[in-house]
Scaffold this motif. Sequence first.
Motif, mmCIF file in Angstrom:
data_model
loop_
_atom_site.group_PDB
_atom_site.id
_atom_site.type_symbol
_atom_site.label_atom_id
_atom_site.label_comp_id
_atom_site.label_asym_id
_atom_site.label_seq_id
_atom_site.Cartn_x
_atom_site.Cartn_y
_atom_site.Cartn_z
ATOM 1 N N ARG A 1 4.063 15.338 10.981
ATOM 2 C CA ARG A 1 4.115 14.030 11.651
ATOM 3 C C ARG A 1 5.493 13.776 12.248
ATOM 4 N NH1 ARG A 1 5.349 8.650 10.802
ATOM 5 N NH2 ARG A 1 6.383 9.064 8.810
ATOM 6 N N ARG A 2 6.524 14.070 11.476
ATOM 7 C CA ARG A 2 7.889 13.826 11.931
ATOM 8 C C ARG A 2 8.294 14.788 13.052
ATOM 9 N NH1 ARG A 2 11.660 11.613 7.952
ATOM 10 N NH2 ARG A 2 10.451 10.256 6.608
ATOM 11 N N PHE A 3 7.936 16.050 12.890
ATOM 12 C CA PHE A 3 8.320 17.054 13.879
ATOM 13 C C PHE A 3 7.711 16.729 15.235
ATOM 14 C CE2 PHE A 3 7.908 21.486 15.634
ATOM 15 C CZ PHE A 3 9.271 21.733 15.757
ATOM 16 N N GLU A 4 6.454 16.320 15.230
ATOM 17 C CA GLU A 4 5.818 15.958 16.499
ATOM 18 C C GLU A 4 6.434 14.690 17.072
ATOM 19 O OE1 GLU A 4 1.448 15.699 18.614
ATOM 20 O OE2 GLU A 4 1.603 16.127 16.465
ATOM 21 N N ALA A 5 6.791 13.723 16.197
ATOM 22 C CA ALA A 5 7.419 12.491 16.680
ATOM 23 C C ALA A 5 8.775 12.779 17.321
ATOM 24 C CB ALA A 5 7.581 11.503 15.522
ATOM 25 N N ASP A 6 9.524 13.711 16.759
ATOM 26 C CA ASP A 6 10.874 13.984 17.271
ATOM 27 C C ASP A 6 10.905 14.957 18.442
ATOM 28 O OD1 ASP A 6 12.411 12.283 15.686
ATOM 29 O OD2 ASP A 6 12.515 13.706 14.031
ATOM 30 N N TYR A 7 9.928 15.889 18.500
ATOM 31 C CA TYR A 7 9.983 16.922 19.537
ATOM 32 C C TYR A 7 8.733 17.005 20.404
ATOM 33 C CZ TYR A 7 14.267 18.792 17.518
ATOM 34 O OH TYR A 7 15.551 18.945 17.077
ATOM 35 N N GLY A 8 7.672 16.323 20.018
ATOM 36 C CA GLY A 8 6.437 16.425 20.787
ATOM 37 C C GLY A 8 5.751 17.777 20.622
ATOM 38 N N ILE A 9 6.069 18.499 19.566
ATOM 39 C CA ILE A 9 5.502 19.823 19.307
ATOM 40 C C ILE A 9 4.551 19.717 18.111
ATOM 41 C CG2 ILE A 9 6.009 22.208 18.668
ATOM 42 C CD1 ILE A 9 8.832 21.756 19.887
ATOM 43 N N ARG A 10 3.323 20.184 18.279
ATOM 44 C CA ARG A 10 2.341 20.113 17.195
ATOM 45 C C ARG A 10 2.635 21.175 16.142
ATOM 46 N NH1 ARG A 10 -1.830 21.082 19.889
ATOM 47 N NH2 ARG A 10 -2.449 23.162 19.177
ATOM 48 N N LEU A 11 2.564 20.769 14.876
ATOM 49 C CA LEU A 11 2.736 21.708 13.775
ATOM 50 C C LEU A 11 1.383 22.003 13.141
ATOM 51 C CD1 LEU A 11 4.548 23.325 11.852
ATOM 52 C CD2 LEU A 11 4.777 21.269 10.450
ATOM 53 N N ASN A 12 0.977 23.257 13.210
ATOM 54 C CA ASN A 12 -0.240 23.707 12.551
ATOM 55 C C ASN A 12 0.137 24.239 11.171
ATOM 56 O OD1 ASN A 12 -1.694 23.365 15.057
ATOM 57 N ND2 ASN A 12 -0.760 25.286 15.724
ATOM 58 N N VAL A 13 -0.563 23.755 10.151
ATOM 59 C CA VAL A 13 -0.211 24.091 8.773
ATOM 60 C C VAL A 13 -1.311 24.909 8.126
ATOM 61 C CG1 VAL A 13 0.288 23.172 6.477
ATOM 62 C CG2 VAL A 13 1.203 22.016 8.506
ATOM 63 N N VAL A 14 -0.932 26.035 7.548
ATOM 64 C CA VAL A 14 -1.818 26.804 6.678
ATOM 65 C C VAL A 14 -1.176 26.784 5.299
ATOM 66 C CG1 VAL A 14 -2.852 29.050 6.173
ATOM 67 C CG2 VAL A 14 -2.685 28.253 8.540
ATOM 68 N N ARG A 15 -1.787 26.048 4.391
ATOM 69 C CA ARG A 15 -1.227 25.919 3.047
ATOM 70 C C ARG A 15 -2.036 26.760 2.070
ATOM 71 N NH1 ARG A 15 -1.852 23.930 -1.789
ATOM 72 N NH2 ARG A 15 0.016 23.348 -2.951
ATOM 73 N N ASP A 16 -1.328 27.533 1.240
ATOM 74 C CA ASP A 16 -2.006 28.366 0.254
ATOM 75 C C ASP A 16 -0.986 28.781 -0.794
ATOM 76 O OD1 ASP A 16 -4.001 29.874 -0.975
ATOM 77 O OD2 ASP A 16 -4.754 30.646 0.929
ATOM 78 N N VAL A 17 -1.453 29.411 -1.856
ATOM 79 C CA VAL A 17 -0.541 29.966 -2.850
ATOM 80 C C VAL A 17 0.145 31.192 -2.268
ATOM 81 C CG1 VAL A 17 -1.843 29.053 -4.798
ATOM 82 C CG2 VAL A 17 -2.378 31.329 -3.916
#
Length: 364
Positions: free
Chosen positions: A84-100
């Motif tokens: 949320r913050r990264f897109e607000a500051d740079y307009g770049i979407r962050l795609n997240v893959v969360r896993d162990v």
Amino acid sequence: MDFIRAPRRTRRTFLSTLTAAALAATLAACGGNGGDDRITSESIGSTGPAGDDAWQQVVEAAKAEGEVTIYSSNAADALAELGRRFEADYGIRLNVVRDVDANLHQKIGAEAETGNRVADVVTQASVPWAVSLGAEGEFAEPVGPAFTDSASEYDVTTLKDDTGYFVSNASVLTFGWNTQRYPDGVDSYGDLLDPALGDGRIGIVLPTSTAHVDFYDNYLEQVGGEGYLEKLAQQRPRIYPSALPLAQALASGEIAAAAFVQDQKSEQETGAPVDSAFGDVVWGAPMYTAILADAVHPNAAQVLANYMITPAGQEAVSFRNASVLPGIGSAVTTVDKVAPQNTDAMTPAALEELKARFGRLFNQ
């Protein structure tokens, strides 16, 4: 302008043989922090030193790329807030893959094997894995001003030589309890040996990472005394694949106490009957972050890595964890106050030995 491209390095034929411990969880980076008052919007825009003209060219190229993908074992709420913050500051979407960690290692190895790279940046807690890939040139050197500018508060000694990986935060875990099922509370790991918490009333996590070697074989022996794991096994605890489902079981009342959860203030604020505390020595797993040398979005990867060690990024990734910068309100401590790890003992072989021992003790 032409995009700035990180040098491509020879792909390694690495495929981790660590066993999987949980199903993959691909998350959209959106949402918030569940109402925890330690997360504010004040640090959005606090992106650290501006950098020189060359860095500004990287930023503009990153914006043109438009997106970046991180593979991470950090907590889901922290990653969502980072996006949320990264897109607000740079307009770049962050795609997240969360896993162990074990699953992330397999994914990244498989992508290198097939040539179908998806990940741009990786954050995980296994020292040997980071050392191995870093030494083989699989990581790109971070070049952002948060790493290089004298005005930055980041301790560059956590940037590991010329291998490219760096410490972005530390995942801090502790003991917690359900205040309805165990109202007396827990003051130390020794309290988890209370007979009233036997027969499945305690939850622990399955070892899947070399970080668990440090937790089970080093840290618990220090704070709980010699033979602690054997004594804990006599309580016949329930086993969970990772800290997140363990915390969910604690909040639901499925278990009365847990040995490996984040600080529980956020859950308290949403009405869950839970609490947690920290002993005199805090356990944490430093999170090693790196830009992949063959990243699909090399410029956005550089900007994201840089962002993660600025005040705006740290308030997100260090939420309920240990920060690499001072004065981060969302963090519970700083990385320098986390108990030192016995990194020499945190090897893949030691992990396999722990898994075997764990299986014998807990009938897994």
